[in-house]
Design a protein around this motif. Sequence first.
Motif, PDB file in Angstrom:
ATOM      1  N   ASP A  12      41.783  14.024  -3.589  1.00  0.00           N
ATOM      2  CA  ASP A  12      42.406  15.344  -3.591  1.00  0.00           C
ATOM      3  C   ASP A  12      42.712  15.885  -2.197  1.00  0.00           C
ATOM      4  O   ASP A  12      43.275  16.959  -2.071  1.00  0.00           O
ATOM      5  CB  ASP A  12      41.460  16.335  -4.281  1.00  0.00           C
ATOM      6  N   ILE A  36      36.439  20.102   1.854  1.00  0.00           N
ATOM      7  CA  ILE A  36      37.811  19.620   1.673  1.00  0.00           C
ATOM      8  C   ILE A  36      37.843  18.099   1.557  1.00  0.00           C
ATOM      9  O   ILE A  36      38.565  17.538   0.735  1.00  0.00           O
ATOM     10  CB  ILE A  36      38.708  20.099   2.827  1.00  0.00           C
ATOM     11  N   SER A  66      46.516  16.812  -1.279  1.00  0.00           N
ATOM     12  CA  SER A  66      47.045  17.958  -2.018  1.00  0.00           C
ATOM     13  C   SER A  66      46.314  19.243  -1.641  1.00  0.00           C
ATOM     14  O   SER A  66      46.927  20.313  -1.551  1.00  0.00           O
ATOM     15  CB  SER A  66      46.971  17.711  -3.519  1.00  0.00           C
ATOM     16  N   SER A  67      45.009  19.150  -1.374  1.00  0.00           N
ATOM     17  CA  SER A  67      44.256  20.337  -0.950  1.00  0.00           C
ATOM     18  C   SER A  67      44.784  20.855   0.376  1.00  0.00           C
ATOM     19  O   SER A  67      45.039  22.052   0.536  1.00  0.00           O
ATOM     20  CB  SER A  67      42.776  20.015  -0.791  1.00  0.00           C
ATOM     21  N   LYS A  85      48.508  22.196   0.042  1.00  0.00           N
ATOM     22  CA  LYS A  85      48.660  23.479  -0.650  1.00  0.00           C
ATOM     23  C   LYS A  85      48.120  24.653   0.152  1.00  0.00           C
ATOM     24  O   LYS A  85      48.618  25.763   0.043  1.00  0.00           O
ATOM     25  CB  LYS A  85      47.942  23.434  -2.001  1.00  0.00           C
ATOM     26  N   ILE A  86      47.086  24.402   0.958  1.00  0.00           N
ATOM     27  CA  ILE A  86      46.432  25.487   1.687  1.00  0.00           C
ATOM     28  C   ILE A  86      46.952  25.605   3.117  1.00  0.00           C
ATOM     29  O   ILE A  86      47.438  26.656   3.537  1.00  0.00           O
ATOM     30  CB  ILE A  86      44.905  25.269   1.710  1.00  0.00           C
TER      31      ILE A  86
END
Length: 138
Positions: A78, A72, A81-82, A85-86
């Motif tokens: 990123d 991650i 956003s990673s 979103k998760i």
Amino acid sequence: SNGVYQIGLPVGKVFALLFMTLIQLTMGPLFAAPRNATVAYTVGVAPLLPKQFQGSGLIVFTAIFFVIVFVIAYNESDILSSLGKILNPIFLVLLFLVFVIAFARPLGNLGTVPVSKAYAQGTIVKGFLEGYNTMDAL
């Protein structure tokens, strides 16, 4: 100052570099990261394992945990956003379930539960110190 390095610079360049390095190591790999892994294991996995597998379970869990963290965090641009979103939807659903279960099936009556000896006096100070010990104050 613009950073930790500049805070230590009046003492000397070697001190500033050492100070900055020690702070980063303390907040990351020496204290916070191992604590995150052990808390996640102790709360989420350890109760499900038999006593004889606690040590090996911790090693396996920690390896998997840090591989996931590395994947991650590898792409720095990123990461937000990673995680957003998760983890955010999972967190919201689990938090909602905790509230629903807590209100639907409480563990007892708060009026009959005695106050623990540690919190009978100096509640605010005790709560602050315990929060500080768990890195909540940071």
